[in-house]
Design an enzyme around this catalytic site. Structure first.
Site, short mmCIF file in Angstrom:
data_model
loop_
_atom_site.label_atom_id
_atom_site.label_comp_id
_atom_site.label_asym_id
_atom_site.label_seq_id
_atom_site.Cartn_x
_atom_site.Cartn_y
_atom_site.Cartn_z
N ALA A 194 31.22 -38.84 5.71
CA ALA A 194 32.89 -38.33 5.87
C ALA A 194 33.32 -37.48 4.85
CB ALA A 194 33.41 -39.32 5.54
N LEU A 195 33.13 -36.16 5.57
CA LEU A 195 33.45 -35.07 4.34
C LEU A 195 34.95 -34.13 4.91
CD1 LEU A 195 31.84 -33.01 2.44
CD2 LEU A 195 31.01 -31.37 4.81
N GLY A 229 29.59 -24.77 42.06
CA GLY A 229 30.96 -24.31 42.73
C GLY A 229 31.96 -26.32 42.34
N GLN A 268 29.63 -22.54 37.47
CA GLN A 268 29.74 -21.57 37.99
C GLN A 268 28.88 -21.45 39.33
OE1 GLN A 268 32.95 -20.04 37.69
NE2 GLN A 268 33.27 -18.25 39.22
N GLU A 305 38.37 -33.59 6.10
CA GLU A 305 40.03 -33.70 6.00
C GLU A 305 40.44 -32.97 6.42
OE1 GLU A 305 38.48 -34.64 0.85
OE2 GLU A 305 40.74 -33.54 1.63
N SER A 360 30.87 -22.11 13.75
CA SER A 360 30.61 -20.82 14.67
C SER A 360 30.67 -19.88 13.76
CB SER A 360 30.78 -20.23 15.85
OG SER A 360 30.06 -20.96 16.32
N GLU A 361 32.48 -19.71 13.08
CA GLU A 361 32.68 -18.42 11.87
C GLU A 361 32.40 -18.96 10.84
OE1 GLU A 361 35.11 -18.82 15.83
OE2 GLU A 361 34.64 -20.35 14.75
N GLU A 382 30.36 -30.01 11.78
CA GLU A 382 28.69 -29.57 11.22
C GLU A 382 29.23 -27.65 10.44
OE1 GLU A 382 25.12 -31.33 10.76
OE2 GLU A 382 25.80 -32.93 12.48
N ILE A 413 36.53 -38.41 11.71
CA ILE A 413 35.06 -38.51 10.97
C ILE A 413 34.57 -39.48 12.43
CG2 ILE A 413 34.15 -40.30 9.14
CD1 ILE A 413 35.18 -37.84 8.14
#
Length: 391
Positions: A116-117, A346, A343, A119, A373-374, A370, A166
């Site tokens: 639980a990190l 189909g 793709q 918020e 990407s940024e 977690e 969470i």
């Protein structure tokens, strides 16, 4: 061991895990209720000895487990990973009493863990936590008519605030909770606590998310904790969080690689069998080149994951950078591979119940949780500038 080479025993173990996932875990996963903890599935992971290995082996073994399970049963992979994420801080930083109380139950699959990190106002910016841990100096704060909610440790706090997004909430049996013990201190004022789910004042609710496992909110209304609940040291909980993420980020990449490989293998089979334009799909140069690109990126991501895991196991100085690189490359690669597989298949790939329809839903979230990407790009850049000697 070179990061790019697996021992024959490891390769055989991966094949065995794929078989176990398909034959013993997938049937249990299919019986689970979306949005709820699948306790029979977790118990089976315990019976197979996979949960115990979360605490008895290294990062590379964790990655091999997650990749192999993800290939055949993403639900089993996620159940295993969440047990590890929630309980690893107890394994790495817990007291003997904390470890004895919870780790055997996690290993056998009878206790469900959660990390639980995040918020509502502190997702990617984990140092901006707002959950407050306020000192409770009065040992008599609990009513004399009721037993103390927590052991009489040297220090006592009351947790007040919220957690959001969470995994396994609100159905976990205990939570590794990160709270601010020193206001205004940024990352240096955060403490990790082990909070059982039955603590008074702790409630939760489910969120309707694009996920087969539960994701929810937690509300802390003056939840009592003591020094006996601290994981690690007071005001140094951010180290607990980052140390856990440095281990699990490469394995998120392994999860992504497993999904990418499943999508690639399905595409190879489909394009070799599908009749189109007077031949097979694979005979079209555009299709063949696209499949080659899918394979190239999948293998590159796998190598990056294995390298990061090996660096972690060897205690290399550039683990944060390598972990971020592995998660970033693998999750972005899996998104590309699965999307491309859809793709090439189909419309059939979008039918409910198709492997690729399932993977298309599953592959999106790892680019966010977690550390989005940024965030990974930010970590990589920070490490490059701060540690030029280990570039």
């Amino acid at each position: 061991m070179p990061a790019f080479s697996l021992e024959p025993s490891q390769t055989a173990r991966c094949a065995q895990l794929r078989t176990l996932a398909a034959e013993r875990l997938r049937p249990l996963a299919e019986k689970g209720e979306p949005g709820h903890v699948n306790r029979p599935l977790i118990a089976e992971l315990g019976r197979l000895g996979l949960l115990e290995r979360l605490f008895s082996s290294g990062a590379l073994d964790l990655c091999l487990m997650r990749e192999s399970l993800a290939y055949a049963c993403t639900e089993a992979e996620t159940a295993l990973a969440l047990q590890g994420l929630g309980a690893h801080p107890v394994h790495a930083h817990g007291t003997p009493a904390q470890r004895d109380r919870w780790l055997p139950a996690v290993s056998e699959g009878s206790a469900v863990a959660a990390f639980a990190l995040s918020e509502p106002g502190a997702g990617s910016d984990a140092a901006a936590l707002g959950l407050r841990a306020e000192r409770d100096p009065d040992p008599a704060a609990d009513s004399p008519a009721q037993p103390a909610a927590v052991p009489d440790g040297a220090s006592r706090w009351r947790l007040t605030g919220e957690k959001c997004w969470i995994s396994n909430a609100p159905e976990a049996d205990f939570y590794t909770v990160f709270a601010r013990t020193t206001p205004g201190a940024g990352a240096r004022g955060v403490t990790a606590f082990l909070v059982p789910a039955d603590r008074p004042g702790l409630t939760g609710g489910a969120l309707d998310m694009l996920s087969p496992h539960p994701i929810g909110t937690l509300a802390f209304d003056a939840v009592p904790v003591s020094a006996d609940d601290v994981l690690g040291e007071v005001d140094r909980g951010f180290r607990v969080a980052m140390g856990t993420l440095n281990l699990f980020r490469p394995s998120v990449g392994a999860f992504a690689v497993g999904m990418a490989q499943a999508a690639l293998d399905a595409t190879l089979t489909h394009t070799a069998q599908r009749d189109a334009f007077g031949g097979k799909l694979r005979d079209l140069q555009s299709v063949a080149h696209t499949v080659a690109e899918m394979a190239l990126r999948t293998d590159a991501a796998r190598l990056m994951v294995y390298a990061a895991a090996t660096a972690y196991d060897e205690g290399a100085p550039d683990v944060p950078k390598r972990a971020a690189m592995a998660k970033l490359l693998a999750t972005e690669t899996a998104q590309y591979v699965v999307d491309t597989a859809v793709q090439l298949h189909g419309a059939r790939a979008l039918q409910r119940g198709h492997l690729l329809e399932h993977l298309y839903r599953e592959v999106r979230a790892p680019r966010i949780y977690e550390g989005a990407s940024e965030v990974q790009r930010g970590i990589i850049a920070k490490e490059l500038y701060a540690n030029p000697e280990v570039r």
